[in-house]
Scaffold this motif. Structure first.
Motif, PDB file in Angstrom:
ATOM      1  N   LEU A 180       0.526  -0.984   0.159  1.00  0.00           N
ATOM      2  CA  LEU A 180       0.166   0.090   0.143  1.00  0.00           C
ATOM      3  C   LEU A 180       0.829   1.183   0.132  1.00  0.00           C
ATOM      4  O   LEU A 180       0.533   2.310  -0.177  1.00  0.00           O
ATOM      5  CB  LEU A 180      -1.217  -0.225   1.877  1.00  0.00           C
ATOM      6  N   ALA A 181       2.594   1.595   0.333  1.00  0.00           N
ATOM      7  CA  ALA A 181       3.219   1.863   0.635  1.00  0.00           C
ATOM      8  C   ALA A 181       3.081   3.205  -1.291  1.00  0.00           C
ATOM      9  O   ALA A 181       3.609   3.369  -1.050  1.00  0.00           O
ATOM     10  CB  ALA A 181       4.642   1.811   1.327  1.00  0.00           C
ATOM     11  N   TYR A 182       2.734   1.722  -1.870  1.00  0.00           N
ATOM     12  CA  TYR A 182       2.825   2.223  -3.118  1.00  0.00           C
ATOM     13  C   TYR A 182       2.201   3.594  -3.785  1.00  0.00           C
ATOM     14  O   TYR A 182       2.201   3.874  -5.338  1.00  0.00           O
ATOM     15  CB  TYR A 182       2.807   0.936  -4.538  1.00  0.00           C
ATOM     16  N   SER A 183       0.843   3.387  -3.101  1.00  0.00           N
ATOM     17  CA  SER A 183      -0.455   3.638  -3.131  1.00  0.00           C
ATOM     18  C   SER A 183      -1.137   3.447  -4.362  1.00  0.00           C
ATOM     19  O   SER A 183      -1.712   3.609  -5.689  1.00  0.00           O
ATOM     20  CB  SER A 183      -0.384   6.027  -3.890  1.00  0.00           C
ATOM     21  N   GLN A 184      -0.843   2.437  -4.733  1.00  0.00           N
ATOM     22  CA  GLN A 184      -1.325   1.507  -6.107  1.00  0.00           C
ATOM     23  C   GLN A 184      -2.225   0.654  -4.846  1.00  0.00           C
ATOM     24  O   GLN A 184      -2.265  -1.043  -5.730  1.00  0.00           O
ATOM     25  CB  GLN A 184      -0.102   0.994  -6.358  1.00  0.00           C
ATOM     26  N   TRP A 185      -3.340   0.794  -4.444  1.00  0.00           N
ATOM     27  CA  TRP A 185      -3.932  -0.318  -3.647  1.00  0.00           C
ATOM     28  C   TRP A 185      -5.604  -0.795  -4.330  1.00  0.00           C
ATOM     29  O   TRP A 185      -5.372  -2.323  -4.285  1.00  0.00           O
ATOM     30  CB  TRP A 185      -5.222   0.143  -3.088  1.00  0.00           C
ATOM     31  N   LYS A 186      -5.467  -0.533  -5.749  1.00  0.00           N
ATOM     32  CA  LYS A 186      -6.060  -1.218  -6.613  1.00  0.00           C
ATOM     33  C   LYS A 186      -5.266  -3.023  -6.964  1.00  0.00           C
ATOM     34  O   LYS A 186      -5.926  -4.000  -7.490  1.00  0.00           O
ATOM     35  CB  LYS A 186      -6.695  -0.649  -7.840  1.00  0.00           C
ATOM     36  N   THR A 220      -2.947  -3.466  -5.894  1.00  0.00           N
ATOM     37  CA  THR A 220      -2.845  -5.108  -4.631  1.00  0.00           C
ATOM     38  C   THR A 220      -3.746  -5.932  -4.126  1.00  0.00           C
ATOM     39  O   THR A 220      -3.579  -6.833  -3.775  1.00  0.00           O
ATOM     40  CB  THR A 220      -2.387  -4.414  -3.375  1.00  0.00           C
ATOM     41  N   PRO A 242       3.009  -3.692  -6.233  1.00  0.00           N
ATOM     42  CA  PRO A 242       1.941  -3.697  -5.291  1.00  0.00           C
ATOM     43  C   PRO A 242       1.436  -5.044  -5.735  1.00  0.00           C
ATOM     44  O   PRO A 242       0.746  -5.791  -4.638  1.00  0.00           O
ATOM     45  CB  PRO A 242       1.363  -2.293  -5.396  1.00  0.00           C
TER      46      PRO A 242
END
Length: 237
Positions: free
Chosen positions: A59-65, A67, A190
C-alpha cells in the motif's frame, strides 16, 4: 550495496527456513497438543507477515487497486488449484499433504520477500539489512511449520531437508529477479505482494487454522499469538 553482498544476505535469510526445520528434528514424539501449537504458530506468523509487513509495503506504493487485484488473484489461484496441490499427495496421510501445501505457500510468498530485499538495497544499505533480518527471524518458525507435519507424516528427514533447502533458495531467487525488474517494471511490486497475501490468507483460513483447532484449540490459540508476537517484534522493535 554491491550485488554479491546483496545475494549473500538474501541467501542467509532464506537459509533460516532450513535452520527452523533442523530445530524440529530434535523432537521425536509429537502429540496433538504439540502439533497444534506449531500449526497455530504458522498461522500467526503468516497472518502477522500479511498485516505488519506485506500489505503495508504494498500500500505504500499508493496503488491499492493493484494490491487488491493481486490478493484476489492469489485467493482465486488457490481455490482453483487447491485440489491439485493436495491431490498429488492423496495417498499420503492428510497431515503430510498439509505440510506440502504449507511448503508451496511459503515458497510462493518468499519470492516477493526476496524482491523486497532488492528494493531495500535501492534505498540504502541499512534498509536492505533490516529487511533481511526481519525475513530471517520469521523464516525460522516458517521452517518449523513446514517440517512439523512432514515429520509427523513420517517423511524421511533427508527428503524434508532437501525440499526445504529448495524453498530457502526462493528468497535469493526473488532478490535476483527483483534486481532485474526494479528498472524494467517498477509498478509490478504492489500486485505481487497482493498475490502473496491472498495465497497466504487462503492457507491460514482453509488449511492451517482448521487443522490446528481440531487437534487442540487452546494450544492453537497460544501458538497463533506467539507467531504474531514474533513477527511484531521482528518488524517494529
Amino acid at each position: 550495496m554491491d550485488f554479491p553482498t546483496l545475494m549473500i544476505i538474501s541467501l542467509a535469510a532464506g537459509l533460516c527456513t532450513l535452520a527452523g526445520a533442523l530445530s524440529m528434528f530434535m523432537k521425536r514424539n509429537w502429540s496433538d497438543r504439540s502439533l497444534s501449537l506449531f500449526l497455530g504458530l504458522a498461522a500467526g506468523v503468516m497472518t502477522a507477515v500479511i498485516l505488519f509487513d506485506m500489505l503495508p509495503s504494498a500500500l505504500a506504493y499508493s496503488q491499492w487497486k493493484s494490491t487488491l487485484a493481486g490478493a484476489a488473484a492469489g485467493i482465486l489461484f488457490m481455490l482453483l488449484n487447491h485440489e491439485r496441490l493436495t491431490g498429488r499427495f492423496a495417498n499420503a496421510p492428510s497431515i503430510t499433504s498439509l505440510g506440502y501445501v504449507i511448503m508451496v505457500g511459503i515458497a510462493i510468498h518468499d519470492l516477493p520477500e526476496g524482491i523486497a530485499i532488492a528494493l531495500g538495497a535501492e534505498l540504502q544499505v541499512r534498509t536492505a539489512w533490516i529487511i533481511a533480518l526481519g525475513i530471517s527471524l520469521h523464516n525460522i518458525p516458517e521452517g518449523m511449520a513446514i517440517a512439523a507435519p512432514l515429520l509427523v507424516g513420517q517423511v524421511p528427514r533427508r527428503r524434508i531437508l532437501l525440499q526445504i533447502l529448495l524453498v530457502a533458495l526462493v528468497t535469493p531467487l526473488g532478490t535476483f529477479c527483483g534486481k532485474m525488474l526494479i528498472d524494467l517494471l517498477p509498478g509490478l511490486m504492489p500486485g505481487m505482494l497482493g498475490l502473496a497475501c491472498g495465497i497466504m490468507a487462503f492457507i491460514v483460513l482453509v488449511n492451517l487454522w482448521p487443522e490446528a483447532r481440531i487437534r487442540d484449540e487452546r494450544s492453537c490459540v497460544q501458538g497463533f499469538w506467539l507467531g504474531v508476537i514474533i513477527i511484531f517484534l521482528a518488524t517494529f522493535v
